[in-house]
Design a protein around this motif. Sequence first.
Motif, PDB file in Angstrom:
ATOM      1  N   LYS A  44      44.775  10.480 -75.328  1.00 55.85           N
ATOM      2  CA  LYS A  44      45.083   9.652 -74.160  1.00 55.85           C
ATOM      3  C   LYS A  44      44.621   8.212 -74.362  1.00 55.85           C
ATOM      4  CE  LYS A  44      45.517  12.981 -70.428  1.00 55.85           C
ATOM      5  NZ  LYS A  44      45.114  13.351 -69.051  1.00 55.85           N
ATOM      6  N   TRP A 159      43.515   6.854 -64.095  1.00 57.30           N
ATOM      7  CA  TRP A 159      44.120   7.920 -63.299  1.00 57.30           C
ATOM      8  C   TRP A 159      44.817   8.957 -64.162  1.00 57.30           C
ATOM      9  CZ3 TRP A 159      46.044   2.848 -63.112  1.00 57.30           C
ATOM     10  CH2 TRP A 159      47.262   2.642 -63.749  1.00 57.30           C
ATOM     11  N   HIS A 160      45.174   8.623 -65.413  1.00 59.60           N
ATOM     12  CA  HIS A 160      45.906   9.609 -66.214  1.00 59.60           C
ATOM     13  C   HIS A 160      45.009  10.727 -66.730  1.00 59.60           C
ATOM     14  CE1 HIS A 160      45.518   7.603 -70.513  1.00 59.60           C
ATOM     15  NE2 HIS A 160      44.369   7.612 -69.879  1.00 59.60           N
ATOM     16  N   HIS A 161      43.732  10.656 -66.395  1.00 63.12           N
ATOM     17  CA  HIS A 161      42.841  11.775 -66.706  1.00 63.12           C
ATOM     18  C   HIS A 161      42.858  12.828 -65.597  1.00 63.12           C
ATOM     19  CE1 HIS A 161      41.132   9.912 -70.285  1.00 63.12           C
ATOM     20  NE2 HIS A 161      41.104   8.775 -69.613  1.00 63.12           N
ATOM     21  N   ASN A 162      43.540  12.526 -64.492  1.00 64.20           N
ATOM     22  CA  ASN A 162      43.633  13.484 -63.379  1.00 64.20           C
ATOM     23  C   ASN A 162      44.939  13.207 -62.629  1.00 64.20           C
ATOM     24  OD1 ASN A 162      43.207  15.352 -61.376  1.00 64.20           O
ATOM     25  ND2 ASN A 162      41.448  14.305 -60.469  1.00 64.20           N
ATOM     26  N   TRP A 163      46.037  13.697 -63.164  1.00 65.52           N
ATOM     27  CA  TRP A 163      47.349  13.374 -62.613  1.00 65.52           C
ATOM     28  C   TRP A 163      47.541  13.818 -61.166  1.00 65.52           C
ATOM     29  CZ3 TRP A 163      50.386   9.733 -64.092  1.00 65.52           C
ATOM     30  CH2 TRP A 163      50.379   9.317 -65.428  1.00 65.52           C
ATOM     31  N   ALA A 166      46.553  10.921 -59.132  1.00 62.02           N
ATOM     32  CA  ALA A 166      46.907   9.614 -59.694  1.00 62.02           C
ATOM     33  C   ALA A 166      47.552   8.691 -58.667  1.00 62.02           C
ATOM     34  CB  ALA A 166      47.836   9.799 -60.892  1.00 62.02           C
ATOM     35  N   GLU A 219      50.697  18.298 -71.763  1.00 58.19           N
ATOM     36  CA  GLU A 219      49.887  17.737 -70.685  1.00 58.19           C
ATOM     37  C   GLU A 219      50.009  18.656 -69.465  1.00 58.19           C
ATOM     38  OE1 GLU A 219      47.447  15.151 -68.509  1.00 58.19           O
ATOM     39  OE2 GLU A 219      47.885  15.176 -70.662  1.00 58.19           O
ATOM     40  N   LEU A 231      56.407  12.734 -68.342  1.00 54.36           N
ATOM     41  CA  LEU A 231      55.103  12.084 -68.348  1.00 54.36           C
ATOM     42  C   LEU A 231      55.254  10.571 -68.490  1.00 54.36           C
ATOM     43  CD1 LEU A 231      52.086  12.367 -68.211  1.00 54.36           C
ATOM     44  CD2 LEU A 231      52.056  12.971 -70.648  1.00 54.36           C
ATOM     45  N   ALA A 234      56.067   9.229 -65.218  1.00 50.08           N
ATOM     46  CA  ALA A 234      54.904   9.196 -64.324  1.00 50.08           C
ATOM     47  C   ALA A 234      54.080   7.941 -64.557  1.00 50.08           C
ATOM     48  CB  ALA A 234      54.055  10.442 -64.536  1.00 50.08           C
ATOM     49  N   TYR A 235      53.914   7.541 -65.815  1.00 48.06           N
ATOM     50  CA  TYR A 235      53.210   6.287 -66.103  1.00 48.06           C
ATOM     51  C   TYR A 235      53.944   5.107 -65.470  1.00 48.06           C
ATOM     52  CZ  TYR A 235      49.918   8.265 -69.509  1.00 48.06           C
ATOM     53  OH  TYR A 235      48.891   8.964 -70.111  1.00 48.06           O
ATOM     54  N   ARG A 238      53.367   5.047 -61.619  1.00 45.31           N
ATOM     55  CA  ARG A 238      52.022   4.659 -61.187  1.00 45.31           C
ATOM     56  C   ARG A 238      51.817   3.157 -61.350  1.00 45.31           C
ATOM     57  NH1 ARG A 238      52.747   8.932 -59.754  1.00 45.31           N
ATOM     58  NH2 ARG A 238      53.396   7.559 -58.050  1.00 45.31           N
TER      59      ARG A 238
END
Length: 277
Positions: A44, A159-163, A166, A219, A231, A234-235, A238
Motif C-alpha cells: 500500500k 484512509w486506504h488502510h480501512n476502506w 474511508a 484487497e 479499487l 475507490a481511490y 475518495r
Amino acid sequence: MLEEVVATRYVTPLREGGSLPGIVEADDLGTYVMKFTGAGQGRKTLVAEVICGQLGRRLGLRVPDLVRMQLDPVIGLAEPDEEVQELLKASGGLNLGMDYLPGSIGFDPLAFAVDPLDAGRVVWFDALINNVDRSWRNPNLLVWHGELWLIDHGATMIWHHNWPTAAQAATRPYDASDHVLAPFDPDIAAAAKTLAPKVTRELLTEVAADVPDEWLVDEPGFEGPDGPDRLRAAYVERLLDRVATTHERIKLGPPTTQRPTQAPAWLRVWAEGKAAK
C-alpha cells in the motif's frame, strides 16, 4: 503506464527511510531510489507513492520520475547486511523506483526560503492526499539545482488502510500547524484556485491506472477478477470527495512547542555559552 526497468545492481541502503529504501542501478543506465514490496509497510505504500507522486507531477509540482522496477532477489546475494538480504529476498518481482537526484540536499527552512505561493501549493496538495509525513520532524523535501522537490508519499491517503470508514475521512480537517512550510505563510486560497479545478475525475482515473494490478489484488472488500479496477475507482472517489473543500479543512495553528532546535551546532554552542555568563 509507468516505464519499466530491471534492477542490475544494489548500491547502498538509505537508512534514514523507515522502509529501508535503497539506491539501485538499472538496465536503462539510470540510478533510482527503490522502494520494496517486501518492506514492513507493504504494497500500500507503493500504491500511495504512485497515485500521489503522479498526481503531484500532473499538478506541476516537482516530484522525481517514477518507474516500475523488476527485481531478481539474486541481486542481494553479495550484500553483507542480513537485513538488506532479507528485504531483497522478500521483494522479488515488481517494485517501485524513483529517479535519484544526485547532489540534492535535505530541505532546511533556515537555509532555504519558500515563496508563499509555492508553500501554499505544497500544503494544499498535502491536505488533499492527507499527507501526515511532511512536518518539521521529517520534511520529505529536497533541494536540487535550487528548486524544491517533493519525495516520499508512502504515508498518504491513510484512509486506504480501512476502506469501510474511508468515506468519512473526506470531512476531517487537516492540521498543517506542524507542516514544514507553515512558517512561510502559505497562500492556501491561491493554491486552491489554481489546483482544485485541475483535479478532475479524468485526471485521477489516469493517475490510478498507473498502479500495477499486482499491488491491488486480494484487497478485502475488493475481491474478484475486477477487484483492481474497483479499487482504483475507490481511490478516485475518495480524492474527488476531498478536492472541492480541501482549502476549507486546512488548519494552521501554533506549531508544537515540544520540538528540537533547528539551529546549527555553532549557534547552539554560542547561545549556551552566553546563557552561562
